[in-house]
Write an enzyme that holds these catalytic residues in place. Structure first.
Site, PDB file in Angstrom:
ATOM      1  N   ASP A  73     -50.023  26.224  30.367  1.00 52.81           N
ATOM      2  CA  ASP A  73     -50.768  25.498  29.333  1.00 52.81           C
ATOM      3  C   ASP A  73     -50.403  26.064  27.965  1.00 52.81           C
ATOM      4  OD1 ASP A  73     -51.999  27.877  30.070  1.00 52.81           O
ATOM      5  OD2 ASP A  73     -53.868  26.935  30.686  1.00 52.81           O
ATOM      6  N   GLU A 133     -57.998  23.090  27.320  1.00 50.04           N
ATOM      7  CA  GLU A 133     -59.334  23.548  26.953  1.00 50.04           C
ATOM      8  C   GLU A 133     -60.308  22.385  26.729  1.00 50.04           C
ATOM      9  OE1 GLU A 133     -60.319  26.485  27.180  1.00 50.04           O
ATOM     10  OE2 GLU A 133     -58.573  27.782  27.013  1.00 50.04           O
TER      11      GLU A 133
END
Length: 381
Positions: A73, A133
């Protein structure tokens, strides 16, 4: 033994550069461009703009038919950094407080090494994902055709974990991270004078009763053998000492590992709201958003990962899942694979994830790179 000597220091510099220039979900333009340039310089085929700002590097070697996905990520958090490091964020209100800068560096290092010394036959897809997130970047990439365009027989993701000793690798079969739900409850009365409460249904009093009742759900409606968390994290209402507000907002989160438990908690919340309405003569509405499912590791993939990890560093089976969430869960709903923790240890910055004083421990970069390489060579042997 794989020799990474020439890679580590440039990767530390790259990691710290990304840390100094953080970008939140779906705004990772500079980060993605930097990754793409590094992949191309290693001779890896690059596909950009997948899931908006995501990208995939493709490395094909030999005539093997197996495929593997390795995911990192890229996004940062909307938090002000308080580390005072030389590579601190240059973007106020945004910083890499979860170590995604380190995840990028580890996957890039593995890609660079495997491009020059493959030791496998098949295809690796290096997946650099945006917006982990809370924004569902993994789901966005999947909806954009990730696994149709870049087939993966198995997929792995690696996340640093401050609670483990530096360099220790851990995972488990089954649930490893929780499902993340968020809720907002609006309680509506009429509003009125605080000196005349008999004339005004009291939304604040109703909210107080509601919070108490919500906190009984896990204790009394979830089996003791099941793990769950319900936390009320916000109450907003009122603006003056002599006014009973017309409405109050109550919000929070629910974390579970079993869809049946998840269903039960939402059902009980709705039942409690009906009681609050009757008891306090208010109107209560619930918006319940199941935004990330539980992260469920494929048993065979997890066992393979533990076996392979033991050849790289200290490996241990995680005794229980964490209540935190991870949108790699969407990828594991589509393909077998596993989510793996890499011990971050204490280092010079003993702060937990999402803390303004957190920083990724560069000492574990090499272990993460070696694990990626070993996973690739094992699956594509």
């Amino acid at each position: 033994m794989t020799d990474l000597t020439d890679l580590i220091q440039p990767l530390v510099a790259l990691r710290r550069d990304i840390h100094a220039h953080p970008e939140i979900g779906f705004q990772e333009h500079r980060t993605a461009a930097r990754i793409a340039a590094e992949l191309r310089s290693a001779g890896i085929e690059v596909h950009e703009g997948i899931g908006r700002t995501g990208l995939v590097g493709v490395l094909r070697v030999g005539d093997g038919s197996r495929t593997l996905g390795l995911r990192a990520d890229m996004d940062a958090l909307p938090i002000d950094e308080q580390t005072n490091l030389a590579w601190s964020s240059t973007s106020p209100g945004c910083f890499h407080g979860c170590g995604h800068d380190g995840h990028v560096a580890m996957l890039l290092g593995a890609a660079q090494y495997l491009a020059r010394d493959p030791g496998f036959s098949g295809t690796i897809h290096f997946i650099f994902q945006p917006a982990e997130e809370g924004l569902g970047g993994a789901r966005q990439m999947i909806e954009d055709g990730l696994f149709e365009r870049f087939p993966c027989d198995r997929v792995y993701a690696l996340h640093n974990w401050p609670g483990l000793p530096a360099g220790t690798i851990s995972t488990r079969a089954g649930a490893i991270m929780g499902a993340a739900d968020k809720f907002v409850i609006m309680i509506e009365g009429r509003g009125g004078h605080a000196a005349l409460p008999q004339d005004t249904p009291d939304a604040l009093l109703a909210a107080a009763g509601l919070v108490q009742q919500l906190n009984t759900i896990v204790a009394r409606d979830v089996p003791p053998s099941a793990a769950a968390v319900l936390s009320v994290t916000e109450i907003q209402g009122g603006h003056a000492h002599n006014v009973i507000p017309a409405e109050v907002r109550v919000g929070g989160t629910v974390r579970t590992f079993d869809p049946l438990v998840q269903d039960r908690i939402e059902e009980r919340m709705r039942q409690i709201l009906r009681g609050i309405e009757a008891s306090f003569e208010v109107r209560a509405t619930l918006v319940y958003d199941r935004y990330y499912p539980a992260t469920i590791n494929d048993a065979a993939a997890a066992e393979d990962a533990l076996e392979i990890a033991a050849t790289v560093a200290r490996a241990e089976r995680a005794p229980e899942p964490a209540a935190t969430s991870e949108d790699f869960s969407f990828m594991l709903q589509q393909r077998p694979g596993a989510y793996i923790w890499l011990g971050q240890g204490q280092g010079d910055n003993p702060a937990p994830l999402h803390n303004p004083r957190y920083d990724f421990n560069d000492d574990v970069l090499e272990t993460g790179i070696r694990l990626h390489i070993a996973l690739a060579r094992h699956w594509l042997r």
